[in-house]
Design an enzyme around this catalytic site. Structure first.
Site, PDB file in Angstrom:
ATOM      1  NE  ARG A 116      38.285  15.727  42.117  1.00  0.00           N
ATOM      2  CZ  ARG A 116      38.491  15.612  43.421  1.00  0.00           C
ATOM      3  NH1 ARG A 116      37.525  15.175  44.206  1.00  0.00           N
ATOM      4  NH2 ARG A 116      39.651  15.936  43.928  1.00  0.00           N
ATOM      5  CE  LYS A 138      31.527  19.219  20.471  1.00  0.00           C
ATOM      6  NZ  LYS A 138      32.005  19.839  19.212  1.00  0.00           N
ATOM      7  CE  LYS A 221      24.478  19.512  19.318  1.00  0.00           C
ATOM      8  NZ  LYS A 221      25.013  20.797  19.729  1.00  0.00           N
ATOM      9  CD  GLU A 231      33.670  17.411  17.296  1.00  0.00           C
ATOM     10  OE1 GLU A 231      32.932  17.961  18.127  1.00  0.00           O
ATOM     11  OE2 GLU A 231      34.390  18.024  16.502  1.00  0.00           O
ATOM     12  NE  ARG A 235      28.820  16.755  19.555  1.00  0.00           N
ATOM     13  CZ  ARG A 235      28.431  16.852  20.805  1.00  0.00           C
ATOM     14  NH1 ARG A 235      28.542  15.843  21.621  1.00  0.00           N
ATOM     15  NH2 ARG A 235      27.914  17.977  21.265  1.00  0.00           N
ATOM     16  CG  ASN A 239      32.524  21.161  14.315  1.00  0.00           C
ATOM     17  OD1 ASN A 239      31.915  21.804  15.169  1.00  0.00           O
ATOM     18  ND2 ASN A 239      33.308  20.143  14.611  1.00  0.00           N
ATOM     19  CG  HIS A 242      30.719  25.735  13.531  1.00  0.00           C
ATOM     20  ND1 HIS A 242      29.598  25.515  12.768  1.00  0.00           N
ATOM     21  CD2 HIS A 242      30.263  26.111  14.757  1.00  0.00           C
ATOM     22  CE1 HIS A 242      28.516  25.716  13.509  1.00  0.00           C
ATOM     23  NE2 HIS A 242      28.882  26.083  14.715  1.00  0.00           N
ATOM     24  CG  HIS A 246      34.894  28.556  15.573  1.00  0.00           C
ATOM     25  ND1 HIS A 246      35.099  27.234  15.926  1.00  0.00           N
ATOM     26  CD2 HIS A 246      33.676  28.889  16.059  1.00  0.00           C
ATOM     27  CE1 HIS A 246      34.039  26.784  16.586  1.00  0.00           C
ATOM     28  NE2 HIS A 246      33.165  27.767  16.672  1.00  0.00           N
ATOM     29  CG  HIS A 260      28.467  30.870  17.234  1.00  0.00           C
ATOM     30  ND1 HIS A 260      29.751  30.385  17.036  1.00  0.00           N
ATOM     31  CD2 HIS A 260      27.632  29.808  17.085  1.00  0.00           C
ATOM     32  CE1 HIS A 260      29.690  29.090  16.783  1.00  0.00           C
ATOM     33  NE2 HIS A 260      28.424  28.704  16.803  1.00  0.00           N
TER      34      HIS A 260
HETATM   35  N1  LIG Z   1      27.674  23.841  23.282  1.00  0.00           N
HETATM   36  C1  LIG Z   1      27.367  23.757  22.024  1.00  0.00           C
HETATM   37  O1  LIG Z   1      27.189  22.654  21.485  1.00  0.00           O
HETATM   38  C2  LIG Z   1      27.244  25.015  21.208  1.00  0.00           C
HETATM   39  C3  LIG Z   1      26.705  24.966  19.927  1.00  0.00           C
HETATM   40  C4  LIG Z   1      26.548  26.170  19.252  1.00  0.00           C
HETATM   41  C5  LIG Z   1      26.920  27.352  19.816  1.00  0.00           C
HETATM   42  N2  LIG Z   1      27.444  27.371  21.068  1.00  0.00           N
HETATM   43  C6  LIG Z   1      27.809  28.621  21.723  1.00  0.00           C
HETATM   44  O2  LIG Z   1      26.626  29.387  21.914  1.00  0.00           O
HETATM   45  C7  LIG Z   1      26.992  30.752  21.983  1.00  0.00           C
HETATM   46  C8  LIG Z   1      26.030  31.546  21.180  1.00  0.00           C
HETATM   47  O3  LIG Z   1      24.728  31.327  21.701  1.00  0.00           O
HETATM   48  P1  LIG Z   1      23.632  32.469  21.595  1.00  0.00           P
HETATM   49  O4  LIG Z   1      23.590  32.937  20.213  1.00  0.00           O
HETATM   50  O5  LIG Z   1      22.419  31.966  22.223  1.00  0.00           O
HETATM   51  O6  LIG Z   1      24.321  33.653  22.430  1.00  0.00           O
HETATM   52  P2  LIG Z   1      23.912  34.382  23.791  1.00  0.00           P
HETATM   53  O7  LIG Z   1      23.785  33.408  24.899  1.00  0.00           O
HETATM   54  O8  LIG Z   1      24.916  35.465  23.958  1.00  0.00           O
HETATM   55  O9  LIG Z   1      22.477  34.997  23.496  1.00  0.00           O
HETATM   56  C9  LIG Z   1      22.376  35.982  22.528  1.00  0.00           C
HETATM   57  C10 LIG Z   1      21.801  37.293  23.109  1.00  0.00           C
HETATM   58  O10 LIG Z   1      20.410  37.120  23.275  1.00  0.00           O
HETATM   59  C11 LIG Z   1      20.023  37.426  24.601  1.00  0.00           C
HETATM   60  N3  LIG Z   1      18.898  36.556  24.890  1.00  0.00           N
HETATM   61  C12 LIG Z   1      18.889  35.205  24.931  1.00  0.00           C
HETATM   62  N4  LIG Z   1      17.640  34.771  25.105  1.00  0.00           N
HETATM   63  C13 LIG Z   1      16.840  35.846  25.185  1.00  0.00           C
HETATM   64  C14 LIG Z   1      15.445  36.047  25.335  1.00  0.00           C
HETATM   65  N5  LIG Z   1      14.606  34.998  25.387  1.00  0.00           N
HETATM   66  N6  LIG Z   1      14.988  37.312  25.416  1.00  0.00           N
HETATM   67  C15 LIG Z   1      15.841  38.352  25.322  1.00  0.00           C
HETATM   68  N7  LIG Z   1      17.140  38.243  25.133  1.00  0.00           N
HETATM   69  C16 LIG Z   1      17.637  36.999  25.064  1.00  0.00           C
HETATM   70  C17 LIG Z   1      21.253  37.210  25.418  1.00  0.00           C
HETATM   71  O11 LIG Z   1      21.219  37.978  26.602  1.00  0.00           O
HETATM   72  C18 LIG Z   1      22.339  37.674  24.474  1.00  0.00           C
HETATM   73  O12 LIG Z   1      22.456  39.058  24.545  1.00  0.00           O
HETATM   74  C19 LIG Z   1      28.414  30.851  21.518  1.00  0.00           C
HETATM   75  O13 LIG Z   1      29.255  31.065  22.624  1.00  0.00           O
HETATM   76  C20 LIG Z   1      28.691  29.492  20.905  1.00  0.00           C
HETATM   77  O14 LIG Z   1      30.057  29.102  21.009  1.00  0.00           O
HETATM   78  C21 LIG Z   1      27.620  26.215  21.757  1.00  0.00           C
HETATM   79 ZN   LIG Z   2      27.657  26.773  16.240  1.00  0.00          ZN
END
Ligand SMILES: NC(=O)c1ccc[n+]([C@@H]2O[C@H](COP(=O)([O-])OP(=O)(O)OC[C@H]3O[C@@H](n4cnc5c(N)ncnc54)[C@H](O)[C@@H]3O)[C@@H](O)[C@H]2O)c1
Ligand SMILES: [Zn+2]
Ligand SMILES: NC(=O)c1ccc[n+]([C@@H]2O[C@H](COP(=O)([O-])OP(=O)(O)OC[C@H]3O[C@@H](n4cnc5c(N)ncnc54)[C@H](O)[C@@H]3O)[C@@H](O)[C@H]2O)c1
Ligand SMILES: [Zn+2]
Lengths: 360, 360
Positions: A116, A138, A221, A231, A235, A239, A242, A246, A260
């Site tokens: 939890r 988030k 941010k 949100e 906030r 988006n 987005h 999406h 993304h």
């Molecule tokens: N929580 C939030 O507020 C929020 C905001 C925006 C996006 N997101 C989410 O984030 C995700 C996308 O994030 P992302 O683009 O970082 O994707 P990801 O975590 O898949 O990373 C992208 C790629 O880069 C590689 N990678 C990451 N860091 C590395 C490094 N230093 N060296 C080598 N390889 C590395 C990873 O293994 C992966 O293959 C989506 O799922 C999206 O929905 C969340």
């Molecule tokens: Zn995003």
């Protein structure tokens, strides 16, 4: 990140991983650590983190998931939570998310529901995670009904953005993260956007402007989230791009066809073009946004996506299922121009469908 | 339930289900409803609720899971969340948990993570749910590592305890719920325990004392939760009997061999006997507790559990994995006598093991 009793630091430094052990030891006396990471980051950055924790004498175990968006799933959520319980991590221990946004979202959600709720620390290693997903609390996974439809608000206790980690990030991933960085300029800070245009070569090459750009993005941010953690209001501006993005990610099966940040890049251009079509924004601004994102190596039109896209009604269905809907009316982030985004809750679905037909 | 901006009403009435539609319509204008329930409750009580919502003109869909503890699983959690999304319930819509503690815990957890949190209403139909699980916001599922190890704190917006619903509850389930009711007397209210002893026949028969007993229990629980929502302090007192109880439930595979309340009944007797052995409490109190629970149709010793139990080390392992552990030391709710329970954070596991060996 100012959030009252749950406020936390965001450290942006070239060696944030190397100094993580000392910092954590001071913050969480007696805690044990579980590190969630993916294959890529495990080979590229985990050794640095493990060495840092070892040097500080901190006990840690590793929880590995495959790299990629597909890990934000029920199955991997269960795997991570089970591993937390199997390692007998307790409520007072710490889960570390070491990786990009996928790892941050997955590990943060797992931390929020294991026993939890246990504390967690973000160590974002992708540009996207450093400027966006690691800050704000988030967390979540995807559902067959859409992205991020299952999750929790769960703030990290600390964010450590390590600039050196970006050296191993593939260029396409860097570009995808850059889309979210540029977003902050487009939302409400035209000066930031113009500064990014001017300093892009240095940001791209890893000069001092890179750290500054990341810091400005995190500050933007943090400000928005502090004002509206759950949100219910502004906030939602984050988006920008987005809702279209999406829908395109869903249409391409959350695959390598469209990252993304790439979906967001196209989505931001579409948001500008749609706003121009509605007579809200100057169409030169849409052109300027498109030019800069293209220059940063990003796709900006539907035609830039490899392979076929589903017909417009299927895209519209995905737009309607996106979580930013309220009692049936479509909510969009529209804009009056660069740095002038706003929330519009009464967008007519038919107008969107017509727009999509026109630009295909 | 006094919780500041998240305060909510607990309505205890013979016809709380029949008046649910009118009440919800007034509280949540424009909302749609998803009703989570199990097979048994669907036949026994769902028609009443559906009729009440229909009469108030409220749109609703039903999400059915099998009856029993096994539904508090990852698989059923995903089923419920998927059904919420498939029904396109939005953040401003309402999930209703209609059933016992299993449905309340499962549906409440699903509500907390669907779209990162939607509102829900508890309509508890078992005695256990009416006096305990529906109030206080603990939600969750079980893991292969133990009970309730995955979940969230998510308060309902309203609790409707319908006394007429208890007419269809099987007697064994009534007795199990009674164990949790008696618990409030044992924790800190000896007057309540003595009153329960004296009024048990009327409570059992469904006279006015039943409603009064449920109201006193809810008030006791609400008071504890209001003071310590996140269980960082005195809320742990509500776990009286639960550390032993959970271990026994695990040892019997969360099966019909031992209901949750039955495990709690045995656990409370053991907590009294263990405290007496440690010289903390008079052993007559343990005898008095055992006599009353036995009179209420509950098991009170390990020997009352049908079938074989695993050896003591296996029970000890389950006790150690129970979530109420802090950095390795065992936390137990011990007592100085009826109405005088307290939290002891430094119980020596070997003492517990020896005690278990002695009483087997
Ligand atoms: N929580 C939030 O507020 C929020 C905001 C925006 C996006 N997101 C989410 O984030 C995700 C996308 O994030 P992302 O683009 O970082 O994707 P990801 O975590 O898949 O990373 C992208 C790629 O880069 C590689 N990678 C990451 N860091 C590395 C490094 N230093 N060296 C080598 N390889 C590395 C990873 O293994 C992966 O293959 C989506 O799922 C999206 O929905 C969340
Ligand atoms: Zn995003
Ligand atoms: N969240 C909390 O704070 C909290 C507190 C205590 C217990 N719990 C949880 O509650 C669960 C036990 O609750 P429970 O004993 O209500 O179990 P339950 O939900 O399984 O209900 C017991 C049985 O009675 C049936 N039933 C319920 N109401 C009925 C009715 N009116 N008519 C006919 N049949 C009916 C159910 O179908 C089921 O077969 C456990 O999982 C326990 O962990 C949670
Ligand atoms: Zn209980």
């Amino acid at each position: 990140m100012p959030l009252g009793a749950r406020a936390y630091d965001i450290v942006i430094a070239p060696d944030a991983i190397d100094s993580a052990g000392a910092r954590l030891a001071a913050m969480f006396p007696g805690a044990r650590y579980g590190i969630v990471t993916d294959d890529n980051v495990a080979s590229a950055q985990l050794p640095r983190l493990a060495a840092s924790l070892d040097a500080a004498g901190l006990a840690h175990s590793e929880i590995l998931v495959p790299a990629g968006e597909a890990s934000k799933s029920w199955g991997h959520l269960q795997t991570v939570v089970d591993a937390i319980l199997a390692a007998r991590l307790e409520r007072s221990d710490i889960l570390i998310a070491l990786g990009g946004g996928v790892i941050g979202d997955l590990a943060g959600f797992a931390a929020s529901i294991a026993r939890r709720g246990m504390d967690f620390v973000q160590i974002p290693t992708s540009l996207l995670a450093q400027v966006d997903s690691s800050v704000g609390g988030k967390t979540g996974i995807n559902s067959s009904h859409g992205k991020n439809l299952v999750g929790a608000f769960h703030q990290p206790r600390l964010v450590l953005a390590d600039l050196a980690a970006l050296e191993t990030l593939p260029p396409r991933q860097f570009a995808a993260g850059y889309a979210e960085l540029a977003k902050y300029g487009l939302i409400d800070d035209e000066d930031l956007f113009f500064w990014l245009e001017a300093n892009y070569p240095e940001i791209q090459a890893g000069g001092p402007a890179r750290g500054e750009a990341i810091a400005r993005a995190c500050a933007a941010k943090a400000r928005v989230v502090a004002e509206d953690e759950r949100e219910t209001g502004n906030r939602a501006l984050l988006n920008l791009g987005h809702t279209f993005g999406h829908a395109l990610e869903k249409a391409t099966g959350y695959s390598d066809r469209l990252l993304h940040g790439e979906g967001v890049a196209i989505g931001m251009v579409l948001a500008h073009r749609f706003s121009a079509k509605l007579g809200l924004a100057p169409s030169q601004d849409a052109g300027r946004v498109e030019a800069h994102l293209k220059n940063a190596g990003l796709p900006t039109t539907l035609a830039d996506i490899p392979g076929d896209l589903p017909p417009t009604p299927v895209l519209m269905d995905a737009i309607g299922q996106d979580k930013k809907v309220s009692r049936g009316a479509l909510t969009f982030i529209l804009t009056r121009g660069i740095g002038r985004a706003f929330i519009e809750k009464n967008v007519d679905p038919q107008t969107v469908a017509t727009f999509l037909e026109e630009i295909r």
